[in-house]
Design an enzyme around this catalytic site. Sequence first.
Site, PDB file in Angstrom:
ATOM      1  N   GLY A  95      11.043   7.373  10.889  1.00 11.02           N
ATOM      2  CA  GLY A  95      11.160   6.099  10.165  1.00 11.02           C
ATOM      3  C   GLY A  95      12.045   6.283   8.943  1.00 11.02           C
TER       4      GLY A  95
ATOM      5  N   ILE B 212      11.313   7.319   5.970  1.00 10.72           N
ATOM      6  CA  ILE B 212      11.047   8.586   5.287  1.00 10.72           C
ATOM      7  C   ILE B 212      11.663   9.744   6.071  1.00 10.72           C
ATOM      8  CG2 ILE B 212       9.194  10.216   4.699  1.00 10.72           C
ATOM      9  CD1 ILE B 212       8.519   8.174   2.893  1.00 10.72           C
TER      10      ILE B 212
ATOM     11  N   CYS C   2       4.283   7.951  -2.995  1.00  9.10           N
ATOM     12  CA  CYS C   2       5.431   7.787  -3.897  1.00  9.10           C
ATOM     13  C   CYS C   2       4.939   7.479  -5.316  1.00  9.10           C
ATOM     14  CB  CYS C   2       6.360   6.694  -3.377  1.00  9.10           C
ATOM     15  SG  CYS C   2       5.546   5.122  -3.072  1.00  9.10           S
TER      16      CYS C   2
ATOM     17  N   ASN D 133      11.354   5.180  -4.118  1.00  7.38           N
ATOM     18  CA  ASN D 133      10.073   5.589  -3.522  1.00  7.38           C
ATOM     19  C   ASN D 133      10.287   6.621  -2.426  1.00  7.38           C
ATOM     20  OD1 ASN D 133      11.313   3.154  -2.565  1.00  7.38           O
ATOM     21  ND2 ASN D 133       9.622   2.837  -1.158  1.00  7.38           N
TER      22      ASN D 133
END
Lengths: 345, 297
Positions: free
Chosen positions: B15, B17, B129, B269
């Site tokens: 994804g 991240i 985050c 983040n």
Amino acid sequence: MSAATTPDGPGKRVLLYDASLRDGHHAVRHQLDGGQLRAYASAADAAGVPMVEVGHGNGLGASSLQVGQARLGDDEMLSIVREALRDSRMAVFMLPGWGTTADLERAIAHQVDVVRIGTHCTEGDLAERHLGFLREQGVEAQAVLLMSHMATPERLARECARLVEFGANAVGIMDSSGHYLPADVTERVAAMREAVDVPVMFHAHNNLGMAVANSVAAVEAGADILDACARGFGAGAGNTQLEVLVPVLERMGFATGIDLYGLLDAADLAERELMPAPPTIDSVSVVSGLAGVFSGFKNRVLDIARREDVDPRDVFFELGRRQAVAGQEDLIVEVALGLKAARGA
Amino acid sequence: MKRNGRLPVAVLGAGLIGVDLAEKIMRSEVLDCVMVVGRDENTPGLRQAADLGLPVGTRGVASLLDAPGPIAMVFDATNAMAHAEHAERLRGAGVKLVDLTPSKVGRMAVPSVNGTEVLHCDDINMISCGGQASIPILHALTQAHRVEYVEVVTTAASPSVGRSTRLNLDEYVETTQDAVRDFTGVKDVKAILNISPARPPATFRVAMSVLGEGFGTASVTAAVSAAADRVRSFVPGYRITACVVEESKVFVAAEVTSTGGRIPRYAGNLDIINSAAVHIAEQCAAVAPARTGTETS
């Protein structure tokens, strides 16, 4: 005495959802005490108001420095109101990211009847998990989209259809900023009505003096559930005034099942017991509505603007420009400091 | 288990991240990204990983266990519900984990606070985050002052919040609260997450409110600024945007912009948790034995 009905008898049923003990909390910095909750809940119940919502202004788990710490904890508020309601159903509100499933479990333990999950109007998928949980638990779940003036009617309709897939038993929108004019509401409610088969709700704020008119527009466009508060007791300029909306709906031929005298008594009690003064459309509320800023920001903006010696109207317009959404109260400090710095420069 | 002097690692989850992580690992001098694993090769994340020239797998943990070469460490960028199972299967195979989900399973790590204490752990959790952005500041404040209540409000831009995070809001809130309690020793802690839909997207920010006693502007400012400097050593886009000190209350806001990668600037983040994870992994690599290096090169 029953409210007047049309000569043809009661028309379509409209469900009134009384948010006084939740949205009203914004107007009194979340400081209602047990006696106040008990007294109003009993009065609303006696009037036959079908749903009574209770809690911190931002819902379960929201008591915080960010938006204000409540006098009572969620457990205490729910147990007091539960005890006071005989016929009315008890409702609570929760924003994912603020409250969690653990808060929902506690509300269910207090025998809550209806749970509303709110998200910003374009972020409905944040409610997926909690709506699924409520469906598993067999608790009636409504999904509401906040700050709905920030999305198109088509987008709102799509979000509502998705919320129904997640398990919502009813869906709808909040005009959290009091920004709409009746035509805006007609267009949006009609789009949602077209998109889903479940009841559709509408929640107004009165910043531009349109709360009753917008609620009328909503019900004419097919809304089934309308939010309102005694004396309009709610964030900013307040919500739709319940004891005005009900007789207006009855005159239009809709049925609410609410007793007029009981309703007026509850509203009188609310004015006497819950609020220092009924909400009014003061100057900053007009600006807040024009700027499209969350009504619940009002007291915090006034506090910080006073502390930093800046014009609260400038703060509201800048927050609107930054597209601040419900819950982003931390931005107020930065906006005020920024305005102050710009003035000094 | 080093190859060419670099530790072979893999990313589980493709994804927002996972893909940024893979890219950061590729820039590392001590880590070697040998695989990115997702569930469907047609997802944008796996296609991006393949475009970067990385081997990709589509069968989750099984792809890692059947990998042709050794994998010393796996970054779990899936979701909190899945992590416990991933940890069980991979640890059984002798793989060390760095967990980017808010699962609470492994040892919680914040590089500038306890980075050197966790290197031996076989499952290291990066909290969230908001945890990575706030705990360095909160830890510094609670070291120097008596604190009774801490509140952390995180705001992330909508396009930077992927589906797993959206499903993991409860875990985000609970894990962040637990971590703040652990690192500060303050019992009364509240964490809140806002997702901002603003256009152009809002920069990732975390607002911290702290109630306590005897705060002084000089001591608070010094503690906050030293803590921010330590974070900035591996997250260059970290900066303090507000610090308001009253006698019994402190308000600090920090913003994180993403720098150097392909992810947009506002998505701090992703940048802060991934930079923290890679930073920890690099320190692990530095202390990892090189005994198997010759076997695999």
